[in-house]
Design a protein around this motif. Structure first.
Motif, PDB file in Angstrom:
ATOM      1  N   ASP A  57     -27.970 -18.365 -21.430  1.00 57.43           N
ATOM      2  CA  ASP A  57     -27.368 -18.023 -22.207  1.00 57.43           C
ATOM      3  C   ASP A  57     -26.237 -19.549 -22.185  1.00 57.43           C
ATOM      4  OD1 ASP A  57     -27.178 -15.227 -22.919  1.00 57.43           O
ATOM      5  OD2 ASP A  57     -26.270 -15.023 -20.856  1.00 57.43           O
ATOM      6  N   LEU A  58     -25.824 -19.833 -23.625  1.00 52.93           N
ATOM      7  CA  LEU A  58     -24.988 -20.947 -23.467  1.00 52.93           C
ATOM      8  C   LEU A  58     -23.374 -20.598 -22.774  1.00 52.93           C
ATOM      9  CD1 LEU A  58     -24.438 -23.974 -24.294  1.00 52.93           C
ATOM     10  CD2 LEU A  58     -24.032 -23.198 -26.147  1.00 52.93           C
ATOM     11  N   ILE A  59     -22.986 -20.819 -22.004  1.00 49.91           N
ATOM     12  CA  ILE A  59     -22.017 -20.426 -21.332  1.00 49.91           C
ATOM     13  C   ILE A  59     -20.749 -20.941 -21.683  1.00 49.91           C
ATOM     14  CG2 ILE A  59     -20.120 -20.245 -19.352  1.00 49.91           C
ATOM     15  CD1 ILE A  59     -22.753 -17.933 -19.765  1.00 49.91           C
ATOM     16  N   ASP A  60     -20.871 -22.511 -22.451  1.00 44.06           N
ATOM     17  CA  ASP A  60     -19.621 -23.728 -22.254  1.00 44.06           C
ATOM     18  C   ASP A  60     -20.639 -24.959 -22.651  1.00 44.06           C
ATOM     19  OD1 ASP A  60     -19.476 -24.630 -20.384  1.00 44.06           O
ATOM     20  OD2 ASP A  60     -17.707 -23.577 -19.384  1.00 44.06           O
ATOM     21  N   LEU A  61     -19.175 -25.811 -23.881  1.00 42.36           N
ATOM     22  CA  LEU A  61     -20.299 -27.123 -23.830  1.00 42.36           C
ATOM     23  C   LEU A  61     -19.266 -28.029 -24.271  1.00 42.36           C
ATOM     24  CD1 LEU A  61     -22.961 -27.747 -27.144  1.00 42.36           C
ATOM     25  CD2 LEU A  61     -20.924 -26.367 -27.003  1.00 42.36           C
ATOM     26  N   LYS A  62     -19.836 -29.377 -23.891  1.00 39.19           N
ATOM     27  CA  LYS A  62     -18.840 -30.290 -24.132  1.00 39.19           C
ATOM     28  C   LYS A  62     -19.369 -31.636 -25.438  1.00 39.19           C
ATOM     29  CE  LYS A  62     -18.318 -33.956 -22.911  1.00 39.19           C
ATOM     30  NZ  LYS A  62     -19.315 -35.491 -22.465  1.00 39.19           N
ATOM     31  N   VAL A  63     -19.002 -31.735 -25.889  1.00 44.21           N
ATOM     32  CA  VAL A  63     -19.719 -32.806 -27.336  1.00 44.21           C
ATOM     33  C   VAL A  63     -18.118 -34.007 -27.307  1.00 44.21           C
ATOM     34  CG1 VAL A  63     -21.264 -31.390 -28.357  1.00 44.21           C
ATOM     35  CG2 VAL A  63     -18.987 -30.934 -29.175  1.00 44.21           C
ATOM     36  N   GLU A  64     -19.095 -34.895 -27.793  1.00 44.13           N
ATOM     37  CA  GLU A  64     -17.895 -36.060 -28.016  1.00 44.13           C
ATOM     38  C   GLU A  64     -18.348 -36.683 -30.149  1.00 44.13           C
ATOM     39  OE1 GLU A  64     -18.482 -39.142 -25.468  1.00 44.13           O
ATOM     40  OE2 GLU A  64     -18.348 -37.175 -23.286  1.00 44.13           O
ATOM     41  N   PHE A  65     -18.088 -37.023 -30.290  1.00 47.66           N
ATOM     42  CA  PHE A  65     -17.810 -37.535 -31.663  1.00 47.66           C
ATOM     43  C   PHE A  65     -17.636 -39.420 -32.066  1.00 47.66           C
ATOM     44  CE2 PHE A  65     -17.134 -33.276 -32.123  1.00 47.66           C
ATOM     45  CZ  PHE A  65     -17.873 -32.677 -33.219  1.00 47.66           C
ATOM     46  N   GLY A  66     -18.449 -39.581 -32.715  1.00 49.74           N
ATOM     47  CA  GLY A  66     -17.802 -41.431 -32.751  1.00 49.74           C
ATOM     48  C   GLY A  66     -17.918 -41.266 -34.307  1.00 49.74           C
ATOM     49  N   ARG A  67     -17.153 -42.222 -34.573  1.00 44.38           N
ATOM     50  CA  ARG A  67     -17.007 -42.624 -36.870  1.00 44.38           C
ATOM     51  C   ARG A  67     -17.856 -43.694 -36.811  1.00 44.38           C
ATOM     52  NH1 ARG A  67     -12.057 -42.521 -35.089  1.00 44.38           N
ATOM     53  NH2 ARG A  67     -10.553 -40.840 -36.252  1.00 44.38           N
ATOM     54  N   ASN A  68     -18.815 -43.649 -37.489  1.00 47.23           N
ATOM     55  CA  ASN A  68     -20.065 -44.561 -38.062  1.00 47.23           C
ATOM     56  C   ASN A  68     -19.523 -45.874 -38.601  1.00 47.23           C
ATOM     57  OD1 ASN A  68     -19.889 -44.114 -40.973  1.00 47.23           O
ATOM     58  ND2 ASN A  68     -21.758 -42.613 -41.059  1.00 47.23           N
ATOM     59  N   ARG A 110     -22.639 -25.472 -20.093  1.00 39.84           N
ATOM     60  CA  ARG A 110     -22.886 -24.684 -18.763  1.00 39.84           C
ATOM     61  C   ARG A 110     -23.865 -23.638 -19.428  1.00 39.84           C
ATOM     62  NH1 ARG A 110     -17.703 -25.073 -16.896  1.00 39.84           N
ATOM     63  NH2 ARG A 110     -17.812 -25.786 -14.933  1.00 39.84           N
ATOM     64  N   LEU A 111     -24.973 -23.763 -18.488  1.00 39.04           N
ATOM     65  CA  LEU A 111     -25.637 -22.827 -19.199  1.00 39.04           C
ATOM     66  C   LEU A 111     -26.947 -21.603 -17.952  1.00 39.04           C
ATOM     67  CD1 LEU A 111     -28.685 -25.834 -20.368  1.00 39.04           C
ATOM     68  CD2 LEU A 111     -26.944 -24.008 -22.012  1.00 39.04           C
ATOM     69  N   TRP A 112     -26.594 -20.407 -18.079  1.00 40.76           N
ATOM     70  CA  TRP A 112     -26.964 -19.416 -17.183  1.00 40.76           C
ATOM     71  C   TRP A 112     -28.384 -18.531 -17.900  1.00 40.76           C
ATOM     72  CZ3 TRP A 112     -21.603 -16.300 -16.094  1.00 40.76           C
ATOM     73  CH2 TRP A 112     -21.017 -17.122 -15.619  1.00 40.76           C
ATOM     74  N   ASP A 113     -28.846 -18.042 -16.269  1.00 39.68           N
ATOM     75  CA  ASP A 113     -29.660 -17.468 -16.822  1.00 39.68           C
ATOM     76  C   ASP A 113     -30.086 -16.656 -17.485  1.00 39.68           C
ATOM     77  OD1 ASP A 113     -33.447 -16.951 -16.596  1.00 39.68           O
ATOM     78  OD2 ASP A 113     -32.582 -15.317 -15.629  1.00 39.68           O
ATOM     79  N   HIS A 114     -30.690 -15.549 -18.177  1.00 40.76           N
ATOM     80  CA  HIS A 114     -30.228 -14.612 -19.688  1.00 40.76           C
ATOM     81  C   HIS A 114     -30.193 -13.169 -18.478  1.00 40.76           C
ATOM     82  CE1 HIS A 114     -28.859 -11.931 -23.054  1.00 40.76           C
ATOM     83  NE2 HIS A 114     -30.322 -11.110 -22.688  1.00 40.76           N
TER      84      HIS A 114
END
Ligand code: TMP
Length: 238
Positions: free
Chosen positions: A172-183, A200-204
């Motif tokens: 289960d994907l509990i939360d995630l953090k991503v970053e973006f950039g400009r080309n 955050r990943l929890w075993d289903h």
């Protein structure tokens, strides 16, 4: 391709310039930090594992029409990426209450959210990555309203795709953090990494934590959890 000098060294990765100014080389490290660098350690083979997991996910996102910086996996712990200027925002999406949200909202860890929550943190180690809103982002000229809109829509699409991939892995994907950039054309694309360091990943079946919280909270079997995530992804994506 020739690798030129080190452009930037972060807590988990090094970025090198290459003789093609549109291409950077990213090298994933085994180093792990938490609590804004206060806690330091190593997770054996993390560089290789996270490079492979991120490579899988970026390729899958490309297939789903989500533009990102991934070009190719160069070696076990290195990938080639499109050169971008990172936008100094950590963009978090939450599906389930965990981590810092537990204290902030007074909700129990594991509470499923009715709709995903998007949060922005200003990437600045000296300030401890403070949370910011649209007004801060515009006033600091980090991004304009249209760009913020795009990032919000894109991050929800990324959350949907990554959530589905992990569910196929019984995670289960509990939360995630991503970053973006400009080309070089100022187009905003997904960058950085997507790995158990940044999700955050929890075993289903058991709700066991399979991510960096094992390191943050000294839960043990950190490398094993990362290896399991990779092995499950390899099984469903082959
Ligand atoms: P948080 O609950 O600690 O605010 O974390 C939310 C998500 O962001 C979680 O998936 C872990 C990830 N994260 C990072 O990738 N880097 C960081 O520096 C922090 C604090 C969180």
């Amino acid at each position: 391709m020739e690798v030129l000098g080190l452009l930037y060294e972060g807590k988990a990765k090094k970025v090198f310039e290459t003789d093609d100014k549109e291409v950077y080389l990213v090298e994933y490290k085994d180093d792990a930090t938490a609590f804004n660098g206060e806690k330091k350690g190593k997770i054996n083979h993390k560089g290789v594992i996270n490079n492979k997991i991120s490579s899988f996910l970026f390729q899958k996102l490309t297939k789903e029409g989500i533009d990102n910086h991934f070009i190719s996996q160069l070696s076990d712990n290195q990938m080639l990426v499109k050169a971008v200027k990172i936008i100094p925002l950590e963009v978090v999406v939450r599906n389930v209450v965990a981590g810092s949200l537990v204290k902030r909202l007074g909700k129990e860890e594991g509470t499923v959210l009715k709709t995903p929550i998007i949060e922005f943190c200003y990437k600045n180690d000296a300030l401890g990555d403070p949370m910011v809103n649209h007004y801060h982002i515009k006033a600091l000229e980090i991004a304009n309203e249209d760009e913020i809109d795009f990032i919000e829509k894109e991050v929800l699409r990324i959350n949907d795709v990554v959530k589905k991939i992990f569910l196929d892995c019984q995670l289960d994907l509990i939360d995630l953090k991503v970053e973006f950039g400009r080309n070089s054309e100022s187009k905003i694309i997904l960058a950085d990494e997507i790995s158990p360091d940044t999700c955050r990943l929890w075993d289903h079946a058991t709700n066991e934590k399979m991510d960096k919280d094992r390191f943050r909270r000294d839960l043990g079997k950190v490398e094993e959890a990362y290896q399991t995530v990779l092995a499950r992804l390899e099984k469903v994506l082959q």
